[in-house]
Design a protein around this motif. Structure first.
Motif, mmCIF file in Angstrom:
data_model
loop_
_atom_site.group_PDB
_atom_site.id
_atom_site.type_symbol
_atom_site.label_atom_id
_atom_site.label_comp_id
_atom_site.label_asym_id
_atom_site.label_seq_id
_atom_site.Cartn_x
_atom_site.Cartn_y
_atom_site.Cartn_z
ATOM 1 N N LYS A 37 -4.239 2.310 2.385
ATOM 2 C CA LYS A 37 -4.197 1.695 3.725
ATOM 3 C C LYS A 37 -3.630 0.289 3.598
ATOM 4 O O LYS A 37 -3.764 -0.335 2.544
ATOM 5 N N PRO A 38 -3.050 -0.241 4.691
ATOM 6 C CA PRO A 38 -2.504 -1.602 4.597
ATOM 7 C C PRO A 38 -3.604 -2.593 4.244
ATOM 8 O O PRO A 38 -4.736 -2.435 4.689
ATOM 9 N N GLY A 70 1.566 4.311 2.125
ATOM 10 C CA GLY A 70 1.360 5.031 3.381
ATOM 11 C C GLY A 70 1.895 6.452 3.272
ATOM 12 O O GLY A 70 2.630 6.778 2.339
ATOM 13 N N TYR A 109 0.857 -1.190 0.000
ATOM 14 C CA TYR A 109 0.000 0.000 0.000
ATOM 15 C C TYR A 109 0.892 1.239 0.000
ATOM 16 O O TYR A 109 2.128 1.123 0.114
#
Ligand code: FES
Length: 181
Positions: free
Chosen positions: A86-87, A55, A53
């Motif tokens: 987002k993760p 971040g 992702y």
């Protein structure tokens, strides 16, 4: 050496550490281009591939190394649907919403996943196990409706099958946790 140059070096070193050497090298190559910002999407793809992702920390580091304004990097990352901010969960559930799957009830399958997991599109369960996303045609229309969990394709999926599909991955997570003990 001036304080500004010194600070710049420190910031770049921190950004390199955040992104890792291979991405830092990729960005260095892009910077030799007269228009480094034209490589922004490619660089963000590489970052997402490495970290799963995009971040805030990674986006800032890209801005620093590529020398593109941070607002522009953040804007591009949030504009395109293929970038994840987002993760993601350990198991990525992609419900195909292509035409063949849609006409065979993919929306009902998706609604069932959403109900069972208590999350909406793009969200991840609080235990970090599952992320739910819709996707374009996965190329296996003969098996419609299709759901892909990580790299595994599940075909002819009905809403009634959703619980057992989830159970299969929960079991896998439990087994892995037991093995680690
Ligand atoms: S439309 Fe779903 S696999 Fe092609």
């Amino acid at each position: 050496m001036s304080t500004t140059t010194d600070n710049r070096r420190q910031v770049e070193a921190a950004a390199r550490e955040t992104l890792g050497e291979s991405i830092a090298e990729l960005i260095e190559k892009c910077r030799r281009d007269p228009r480094p910002e034209s490589h922004l999407i490619g660089v963000l793809h590489a970052v997402q591939e490495q970290f799963g992702y995009l971040g805030e920390e990674q986006l800032d580091a890209v801005a620093q190394l590529l020398q593109v304004p941070a607002a522009k990097v953040a804007g591009v990352a949030s504009f395109y649907h293929f970038f994840r901010l987002k993760p993601r969960g350990r198991f990525m559930i992609n419900v195909c919403m292509g035409t063949a799957c849609y006409v065979k009830g993919a929306d009902r399958v998706a609604a069932k996943f959403s109900e069972e997991l208590g999350i909406q599109w793009g969200e991840t369960t609080t235990d970090g196990l599952f992320t739910l996303e819709g996707s374009r045609c996965l190329g296996t229309c003969g098996l419609a409706p299709v759901v892909m969990v990580n790299e595994t394709i599940h075909g002819d999926v009905t809403p009634e099958m959703v619980s057992s599909i989830l159970e299969q991955y929960l079991r896998q997570a439990r087994e892995d946790a037991t093995e680690k003990r």
